[in-house]
Design a protein around this motif. Structure first.
Motif, short mmCIF file in Angstrom:
data_model
loop_
_atom_site.label_atom_id
_atom_site.label_comp_id
_atom_site.label_asym_id
_atom_site.label_seq_id
_atom_site.Cartn_x
_atom_site.Cartn_y
_atom_site.Cartn_z
N ALA A 193 34.35 113.92 -11.55
CA ALA A 193 35.25 112.78 -11.75
C ALA A 193 34.56 111.67 -12.53
O ALA A 193 35.07 111.20 -13.55
N LEU A 194 33.37 111.26 -12.07
CA LEU A 194 32.74 110.12 -12.73
C LEU A 194 32.03 110.52 -14.01
O LEU A 194 31.80 109.70 -14.89
N LEU A 199 38.18 116.81 -10.54
CA LEU A 199 37.95 116.23 -9.21
C LEU A 199 37.37 117.26 -8.26
O LEU A 199 36.37 117.02 -7.58
N ILE A 227 41.43 110.83 -13.04
CA ILE A 227 40.97 110.77 -11.65
C ILE A 227 42.10 110.43 -10.69
O ILE A 227 42.26 111.07 -9.65
N GLY A 229 33.83 118.10 -8.85
CA GLY A 229 32.86 117.00 -8.75
C GLY A 229 32.48 116.41 -10.09
O GLY A 229 31.36 115.95 -10.28
#
Lengths: 421, 438
Positions: free
Chosen positions: A35-36, A30, A210, A33
């Protein structure tokens, strides 16, 4: 405590260890950056699982998870390659890899299913949404082992992660191996996601990374407490979800774990003392009320200044149309309770304490106005200030100069001389 | 088995319609850099669909759509709230919202298992085949269209109306949000409208291609299109082409491999993306590589011609003060050999007795190069006052990129110098007798 059967205990061990690892890895993901990206990674494992099944014909987890690892990593590399340069943005690359790899997995599993229906039913469908019920003790222990290794790695490199997560540029300038650490982080994320597949499935694997981390982020600002809190949230969500699904066998475990994590997030969102909705709303209300109090005192003071002989009546304040009658009455009552005003025989009077406070408020706002008009050259219409502690914001010589210019025009409130400047 | 026979045609129609309306709306998502909002919405609407289904007890689109729309707006607004108001990282905010909603949807599916005839797997990856055989409740001229085709056709029509009505607004907001804002086009309502259309399109298509593969159809055709063209209309048309091609390819390959049509559609569109990424004329990897290669060859060629020209000058004794030229051209051997071969093939140099000699044509090119080089040295020396030791390298770099017009202007600005700062003659611009222009 609910009496727990042997099977449930094994599953509990596995999912709790998973939650532990996912919480800490997820925090790093997280903050960095990623996360996705971990979501794309999770979806990209599906074709690997199917390919491994086609190649080895075995339904054993190690073989399938190795396949998952391979295509998951390929997916991450492709996201990087697609978005490295040119037109394609990273989010589009993530979406494309996620959906196309998942499609490939669906096509492969469809092909497997139509050729040998029983095999697919038993083995592969469980990977979509997870099927931890059949977890073996050896698998649970493997997850626990990997979780401990992950935690150790995260703990040993805590300082390095901190630097890389919060200030990667500085880390790079200082000569830290940022790329290596990023690679290691990607490896940790991949391992955790792959381990999560049998339990929560391809579609929701990224969620257990997440959500606990995002919830923990609402409570703390420091890395180590965040890691601890996120891991605890992960364990709590896993245990809750697993126990719920043991209680209601019809409900799928993976989604229940995610839902439990979602509830933890929601609770954090509401009640977190620093960033929670309730705390923010309370602080906002307190600020607004304080501003209203200042405004009331200032208004009474200027009214009295304009006509020193006649007392200030409630009607005169109401005519200013700042407050409705009910509000005004409440504010006045509040000021009286605080000992700033009293109801004199002919109207509202400021007490000594109230007068001092009011003078400070008016003085500060006039100095501000003067400053903005004369020094910063801002239009009078744009100025609306009631900062009382002006001395903290402007240098003393400037305050003195502004005061002089106010005094020249007779606008410096009386009784405010002793106030800190 | 053909794509156009009685069993395949309805599947093709449904697949193509789903791909087409997803690609239309998805183009705007990609252009506005909210590609993942499509992902989030397609996951987030699941609980809405399930509740709508459970309450109405049927697969009618209206209740499912209302549920989905509520859930889609919930997804968007929650993500926005978390990101804007509560300062949660945008990715994470989105990730939390849509995964939680999706998990809720899956759990609700099981809770309403008795009343909702939806298979969780089917929700994820869709069944074009079933959507195509489920007949509508009415017939046109004695033919009963598949219900999926009717739903998707109406959706496509609505999407088209939406795009045509708001063409200008969508165009401006897609490419220049700040300009749109300054023109008074409200970003909020338009964004919400687009989210609404995304929700509608996703609901209409998810039965055919499933909630995750919808993402492939939403964003990948538009990604391919942006690699191919720069204009909005071009992007939309190219995306349609890609979408239809992937529907056809997907059905064809699924029949060949006997597997899921929706899955193969996603694979096909992914394959088209890979092809475009590698081969697209402007943006593709290979054309970029080729352009760089051809530039490298041209520079190597010109350096070779330039050094041959200077050698001729020295032999003729007309070059002024002899001085070894600064940095020799650094080119790898294969590039030098390639450049030499190409120059010989184009008859700009000839080789005899293991030495290279310029032809008239090659001499002209070499002369113009040396002319650009020396004029630029003069320019740097006169106007930028660089010392003589700092003139060669920049001139050596820029000599390959100055065109004739610019060179002429530099010459004019310098009042037509005859010698460069090192004292060597600057060749004239006009043709020498017998020399031919390139």
């Amino acid at each position: 405590m609910i009496p727990v059967e042997y099977n449930t205990a094994v599953v509990l061990l596995g999912t709790a260890a998973l939650g532990l690892a996912a919480g800490s890895t997820g925090s790093l993901a997280l903050l960095r950056g990623r996360a996705l990206l971990s979501d794309a990674l999770a979806h990209a494992t599906l074709p690997g699982i199917c390919l491994a099944f086609l190649l080895t014909g075995s339904r054993s987890h190690p073989a399938l998870l190795l396949g998952a690892l391979a295509t998951g990593a390929l997916g991450v590399v492709l996201v990087a390659a697609l978005s490295r340069r040119g037109r394609i943005k990273e989010d589009a690359a993530i979406g494309a890899v996620l959906a196309c790899f998942f499609g490939a997995g669906i096509a492969l599993s469809g092909a497997i299913q139509r050729r040998s229906p029983d095999a697919a039913q038993a083995g592969l469908d469980g990977f979509l949404l997870g099927q931890p019920a059949g977890m073996l003790l050896s698998e649970a222990l493997t997850i626990a082992g990997v979780a401990v290794a992950t935690l150790l790695l995260v703990a040993l490199l805590a300082k390095e992660w901190k630097l890389v997560c919060f200030d990667p540029d500085f880390a790079a300038i200082e000569g830290w191996p940022v790329r290596l650490l990023d690679l290691l982080l990607m490896l940790l994320i991949t391992t955790t996601v792959v381990l999560a597949l049998p339990a929560v499935g391809v579609v929701l694997a990224a969620a257990i990374l997440i959500i606990p981390a995002t919830a923990a982020r609402l409570w703390v600002d420091r890395l180590v407490p965040m890691l601890i809190l996120a891991s605890s949230f992960g364990v709590l969500a896993s245990v809750t979800g697993t126990l719920l699904s043991a209680r209601f066998p019809a409900l799928p475990t993976g989604p229940l774990i995610v839902l439990a994590a979602g509830c933890l997030f929601l609770i954090s969102l509401l009640v977190s003392p620093r960033r929670g909705i309730v705390a923010r709303a309370t602080a906002e209300r307190r600020r607004r009320r304080e501003r209203e109090r200042r405004r009331l005192l200032g208004t009474i003071f200027t009214e009295q200044e304009a006509a020193p002989e006649s007392p200030v009546s409630e009607g005169a304040l109401a005519r200013r149309r700042v407050w409705g009658p009910g509000r005004l009455r409440a504010h006045l009552e509040d000021a009286r309770r605080r000992g700033w005003i009293r109801w004199g025989p002919r109207g509202i009077e400021l007490t000594d304490a109230g007068r001092q406070r009011a003078a400070r408020i008016v003085r500060a706002s006039r100095i501000w106005e003067q400053y903005l008009l004369s020094q910063a050259q801002i239009d009078r219409d744009l100025i609306d200030l009631d900062a009382e502690e002006i001395g903290h914001l402007l240098p003393p010589h400037l305050v003195a100069e502004l005061e002089r210019s106010l005094a020249d025009r007779g606008l410096l409130p009386l009784g405010s001389e002793g106030s800190p400047a | 088995m053909s794509l156009l026979d009685a069993t395949s045609l309805p599947v093709l129609i449904v697949a193509a319609l789903a791909a087409s309306c997803c690609a239309l709306i998805g183009s705007f998502l990609v252009l506005r850099r909210s590609a993942l909002l499509g992902d989030a919405i397609s996951h987030g609407i699941l609980p809405g669909i399930v509740v709508g289904f459970a309450l109405s007890g049927s697969r009618e689109i209206v209740p499912m759509f209302i549920g989905a729309l509520v859930a889609a707006l919930g997804t968007t607004l929650l993500t926005d709230l978390l990101h804007r108001r509560l300062r949660i990282d945008g990715d994470a905010a989105m990730g939390v919202v849509f995964t939680t909603l999706f998990a809720l949807g899956v759990v609700l599916l099981e809770v309403y298992a008795g009343r909702v005839d939806l298979d969780p797997g089917c929700v994820l990856h869709g069944q074009v085949e079933y959507a195509a055989i489920d007949p509508a409740s009415f017939a046109i001229l004695g033919w009963t269209p598949p219900r999926g085709a009717v739903t998707l056709g109406v959706t496509l029509l609505l999407d088209l109306v939406f795009v045509l009505l708001l063409w200008k607004e969508l165009l401006i907001t897609s490419f220049d949000g700040d300009l749109a804002h300054s023109l008074g086009i409200p970003p909020g309502p338009l964004h919400l409208a687009l989210m609404g259309m995304t929700a509608l399109t996703t609901v209409a298509s998810f039965e055919a291609v499933g909630s995750i593969l919808v993402v492939a159809m939403l964003i990948v055709p538009a990604m391919v299109a942006t690699l191919l063209t720069d204009r909005l209309l071009g992007v939309l048309l190219a995306a349609q082409g890609v979408a239809l091609a992937s529907a056809g390819l997907g059905l064809w390959s699924a029949q060949r491999l006997d597997t899921s049509v929706a899955g193969m559609m996603a694979v096909s569109v992914g394959g088209l993306l890979a092809v475009a990424f590698l081969l697209a004329p402007g943006q593709g990897w290979l054309p970029r590589r080729l352009r760089r290669l051809s530039l490298a060859i041209r520079i190597a060629e010109e350096d070779l011609l330039g050094s041959l020209y200077r050698a001729e000058e020295r032999q003729a004794g007309g070059g002024g003060i002899e001085r070894p030229s600064g940095a020799p051209p650094h080119h790898p051997a294969w590039l030098r050999i390639g450049a030499g071969l190409r120059l010989r093939w184009r008859a700009e140099v000839v080789k005899s007795d293991r030495t290279l000699t310029l032809t008239q044509r090659g001499r002209g090119r070499g002369r113009r190069l040396v002319r650009r080089h020396r004029l630029w040295e003069n320019y740097l020396s006169d106007l930028l006052a660089l010392p003589a030791s700092h003139l060669h390298d920049p001139a050596h770099r820029i000599e390959h990129f100055l065109d004739e017009e610019l060179t002429r202007r530099i010459e004019e600005r310098l009042d037509g110098p005859e010698r460069d700062p090192h004292g060597r003659a600057i060749p004239a611009a006009d043709h020498e007798p017998g020399e031919e222009e390139r």
